[in-house]
Enzyme design. Structure first.
Site, PDB file in Angstrom:
ATOM      1  N   GLU A 162     -11.229   0.618  -3.023  1.00  0.00           N
ATOM      2  CA  GLU A 162     -11.477   0.287  -1.618  1.00  0.00           C
ATOM      3  C   GLU A 162     -12.086   1.475  -0.880  1.00  0.00           C
ATOM      4  O   GLU A 162     -11.587   2.607  -0.979  1.00  0.00           O
ATOM      5  CB  GLU A 162     -10.131  -0.119  -0.998  1.00  0.00           C
ATOM      6  N   ASN A 172     -10.197   5.416   1.724  1.00  0.00           N
ATOM      7  CA  ASN A 172     -10.412   5.596   3.173  1.00  0.00           C
ATOM      8  C   ASN A 172     -11.532   6.602   3.454  1.00  0.00           C
ATOM      9  O   ASN A 172     -11.346   7.560   4.224  1.00  0.00           O
ATOM     10  CB  ASN A 172      -9.117   6.020   3.887  1.00  0.00           C
ATOM     11  N   ASP A 217      -7.365   3.015  -2.749  1.00  0.00           N
ATOM     12  CA  ASP A 217      -8.051   3.019  -1.454  1.00  0.00           C
ATOM     13  C   ASP A 217      -8.298   4.468  -1.050  1.00  0.00           C
ATOM     14  O   ASP A 217      -7.355   5.239  -0.867  1.00  0.00           O
ATOM     15  CB  ASP A 217      -7.176   2.310  -0.406  1.00  0.00           C
ATOM     16  N   LYS A 266      -1.204  -0.924  -4.337  1.00  0.00           N
ATOM     17  CA  LYS A 266      -2.399  -0.156  -3.935  1.00  0.00           C
ATOM     18  C   LYS A 266      -1.986   1.284  -3.718  1.00  0.00           C
ATOM     19  O   LYS A 266      -1.009   1.569  -3.028  1.00  0.00           O
ATOM     20  CB  LYS A 266      -2.967  -0.773  -2.659  1.00  0.00           C
ATOM     21  N   LEU A 267      -2.743   2.183  -4.341  1.00  0.00           N
ATOM     22  CA  LEU A 267      -2.477   3.620  -4.205  1.00  0.00           C
ATOM     23  C   LEU A 267      -3.515   4.235  -3.290  1.00  0.00           C
ATOM     24  O   LEU A 267      -4.714   3.954  -3.425  1.00  0.00           O
ATOM     25  CB  LEU A 267      -2.566   4.313  -5.575  1.00  0.00           C
ATOM     26  N   LYS A 268      -3.085   5.095  -2.389  1.00  0.00           N
ATOM     27  CA  LYS A 268      -4.024   5.863  -1.581  1.00  0.00           C
ATOM     28  C   LYS A 268      -4.519   7.038  -2.424  1.00  0.00           C
ATOM     29  O   LYS A 268      -3.707   7.716  -3.075  1.00  0.00           O
ATOM     30  CB  LYS A 268      -3.337   6.376  -0.317  1.00  0.00           C
ATOM     31  N   ASP A 303     -13.632  -1.929   3.516  1.00  0.00           N
ATOM     32  CA  ASP A 303     -12.681  -2.106   4.614  1.00  0.00           C
ATOM     33  C   ASP A 303     -13.361  -1.580   5.889  1.00  0.00           C
ATOM     34  O   ASP A 303     -13.962  -2.356   6.651  1.00  0.00           O
ATOM     35  CB  ASP A 303     -11.381  -1.345   4.262  1.00  0.00           C
ATOM     36  N   LYS A 319      -9.385  -7.242   8.349  1.00  0.00           N
ATOM     37  CA  LYS A 319      -8.326  -6.886   9.292  1.00  0.00           C
ATOM     38  C   LYS A 319      -8.753  -7.435  10.640  1.00  0.00           C
ATOM     39  O   LYS A 319      -9.832  -7.068  11.133  1.00  0.00           O
ATOM     40  CB  LYS A 319      -8.186  -5.362   9.394  1.00  0.00           C
ATOM     41  N   GLY A 379      -3.874  -4.438   6.184  1.00  0.00           N
ATOM     42  CA  GLY A 379      -2.760  -4.172   7.089  1.00  0.00           C
ATOM     43  C   GLY A 379      -2.930  -2.845   7.785  1.00  0.00           C
ATOM     44  O   GLY A 379      -3.665  -1.971   7.311  1.00  0.00           O
ATOM     45  N   SER A 404       0.860  -1.178   0.000  1.00  0.00           N
ATOM     46  CA  SER A 404       0.000   0.000   0.000  1.00  0.00           C
ATOM     47  C   SER A 404       0.898   1.229   0.000  1.00  0.00           C
ATOM     48  O   SER A 404       1.719   1.403   0.901  1.00  0.00           O
ATOM     49  CB  SER A 404      -0.872  -0.033   1.266  1.00  0.00           C
TER      50      SER A 404
HETATM   51  C1  NPQ Z   1      -6.125   0.748   4.950  1.00  0.00           C
HETATM   52  N1  NPQ Z   1      -3.823   0.288   5.736  1.00  0.00           N
HETATM   53  O1  NPQ Z   1      -6.153  -0.229   4.228  1.00  0.00           O
HETATM   54  C2  NPQ Z   1      -5.042   0.987   6.000  1.00  0.00           C
HETATM   55  C3  NPQ Z   1      -4.844   2.390   6.374  1.00  0.00           C
HETATM   56  C4  NPQ Z   1      -4.193   2.521   7.719  1.00  0.00           C
HETATM   57  C5  NPQ Z   1      -1.757  -0.481   4.725  1.00  0.00           C
HETATM   58  O2  NPQ Z   1      -3.198   1.005   3.685  1.00  0.00           O
HETATM   59  C6  NPQ Z   1      -3.088   3.175  12.567  1.00  0.00           C
HETATM   60  C7  NPQ Z   1      -4.430   3.410  12.439  1.00  0.00           C
HETATM   61  C8  NPQ Z   1      -2.368   2.837  11.482  1.00  0.00           C
HETATM   62  C9  NPQ Z   1      -5.032   3.339  11.206  1.00  0.00           C
HETATM   63  C10 NPQ Z   1      -2.268   2.357   9.117  1.00  0.00           C
HETATM   64  C11 NPQ Z   1      -2.989   0.349   4.658  1.00  0.00           C
HETATM   65  C12 NPQ Z   1      -2.968   2.719  10.229  1.00  0.00           C
HETATM   66  C13 NPQ Z   1      -4.309   2.991  10.089  1.00  0.00           C
HETATM   67  C14 NPQ Z   1      -2.878   2.265   7.888  1.00  0.00           C
HETATM   68  C15 NPQ Z   1      -4.901   2.868   8.837  1.00  0.00           C
HETATM   69  O3  NPQ Z   1      -7.053   1.523   4.864  1.00  0.00           O
HETATM   70 MG    MG Z   2      -8.269   0.376   3.469  1.00  0.00          MG
END
Ligand code: NPQ
Ligand code: MG
Length: 384
Positions: A230, A207, A205, A178-180, A255, A279, A307, A152
């Site tokens: 995502e 979020n 993703d 995976k790109l944010k 997610d 998760k 993750g 990611s």
């Molecule tokens: C996701 N993870 O899939 C998350 C985002 C993320 C690897 O993209 C602490 C609390 C640490 C929330 C790390 C990845 C975090 C967090 C990553 C959320 O959306």
């Molecule tokens: Mg996510």
């Protein structure tokens, strides 16, 4: 005996009922090798609460994936500390616990705080598997010795820097990038990355950064043959996700919205997504994670392991979970060195074929670096 061969047989039990002697919560501080930015914020270091349980000379370790502020979900480290001390740990001490399901049952009347509950389930699962001399993967019915992994990649200062990160990780073998994304860092960024990485598995993703009013804009992402989009919309909105999925060719993966097995069943029934990210921390532990795995399998929906920038303890648990049969897409389970210069366990490495080995030793199956953990511990509370 079950007559349905698709229902896995799982023994989440200890060798004998466990009476916990102590539960320790300790906080470790780790600095990321590179800052990680998502639509909700930027992170350059983490405090990670670890749970250590002891019974009959056997220990078990869990990790709590909460953050300082409730930006990803309502869970926070301070909230976890409070409910662990005042409610969750007292509910476990002094009563016999035969299985992880007993832990889940003892905590069920308490609402929310999934990440704190998961920390306890993880530590108990590790301890229970160690009492039986088996790995967690073996205990839960895992069927794979190695699992495919992706990475990611956070929002960067400019697109060339992101493209460089993409190519670097592809060269290391990662099977999916995976790109944010967020408004202002989405369609044009994905187009440029797609030109540099034309055929590999690529996903995005958000979020929760968009609303249904952005549907036309998000439809532009259909042009890039993405594996999934995502969590585009709000964490608590399955209905708008169903409306959006009808407008998109690209599969939506949820997610933040999938907080337990019932939410997964609702999302699949409504058509809110076609894929699910699991998760263990977000859903409160192994009990719900396995329930979501089975619910999705019954609906023919693939799952993959998400993750949370875990240290080696959480990563080991993720690998055990991802060895289950319906984890058919690469997980966000990267090498230790992607996040940390030094890990708290034997470091995890990604092989050239883009897989990571599932630990085979008892419990989480990897060695804990206790000296290093002691060095980076900032606080410690023990409950008996
Ligand atoms: C996701 N993870 O899939 C998350 C985002 C993320 C690897 O993209 C602490 C609390 C640490 C929330 C790390 C990845 C975090 C967090 C990553 C959320 O959306
Ligand atoms: Mg996510």
């Amino acid at each position: 005996m079950s007559t349905d061969a698709s229902v896995p047989v799982r023994a989440l039990a200890a060798a004998a009922p466990v009476r916990l002697e102590s539960v320790e919560v300790r906080y470790i501080a780790l600095t990321l090798v590179r800052p990680f930015e998502t639509s909700f914020g930027r992170m350059d270091a983490r405090v990670i609460p670890l749970v250590r349980m002891v019974a009959d000379g056997v220990e078990g370790w869990g990790e709590i994936v909460a953050d300082d502020l409730p930006l990803f979900s309502a869970d926070t480290i301070a909230g976890a500390q409070h409910v662990l001390a005042e409610a969750f740990i007292p509910a476990l001490l002094g009563r016999p616990l035969s299985s992880v399901q007993d832990v889940a049952a003892a905590l069920r009347r308490f609402k929310g705080h999934a990440m704190a509950k998961a920390g306890l389930e993880l530590a108990f699962m590790d301890l229970a598997a160690r009492t039986r001399g088996v790995s967690i993967s073996e205990a839960i019915g895992g069927t794979r010795a190695r699992v495919p992994v992706g990475v990611s990649l956070g929002i960067e200062k400019d697109v060339p820097t992101l493209v460089e990160q993409v190519l670097r990780h592809v060269a290391q073998g990662y099977q999916r990038i995976k790109l944010k994304i967020k408004p202002g860092w989405d369609v044009d960024v994905v187009r440029t990355v797609r030109e540099a990485y034309p055929t590999g598995l690529l996903s995005v993703d958000a979020n929760t950064a968009y609303t249904l009013a952005d549907a036309d804009h998000l439809r532009a992402l259909d042009a890039f043959d993405l594996l999934m989009i995502e969590q585009p919309l709000q964490h608590d909105d399955l209905v708008d996700h169903a409306a959006l999925q009808k407008l998109l060719r690209t599969d939506i993966c949820l997610d933040e919205s999938i907080v337990h097995a019932r939410a997964a069943a609702h999302a699949l029934a409504l058509g809110s997504c076609r894929l699910v990210n699991i998760k263990i921390g977000r859903v409160g532990g192994y009990t719900e994670a396995l329930g979501i795995h089975d619910t999705c399998q019954a609906h023919g929906a693939p799952v993959w392991c998400g993750g949370m920038l875990e240290c080696g303890i959480g990563r080991a648990h993720n690998l055990a979970l991802a060895s289950l049969p319906n984890f058919s897409l690469p997980g966000d389970i990267s090498a230790s060195k992607r996040y940390w210069t030094r890990d708290v366990t034997t470091p995890f490495e990604v092989a050239a074929d883009g897989t990571v080995g599932v630990p085979t030793g008892p419990g989480i199956g990897v060695a804990i670096d206790m000296d290093f953990i002691d060095d980076i511990t900032t606080a410690r509370h023990e409950y008996r």
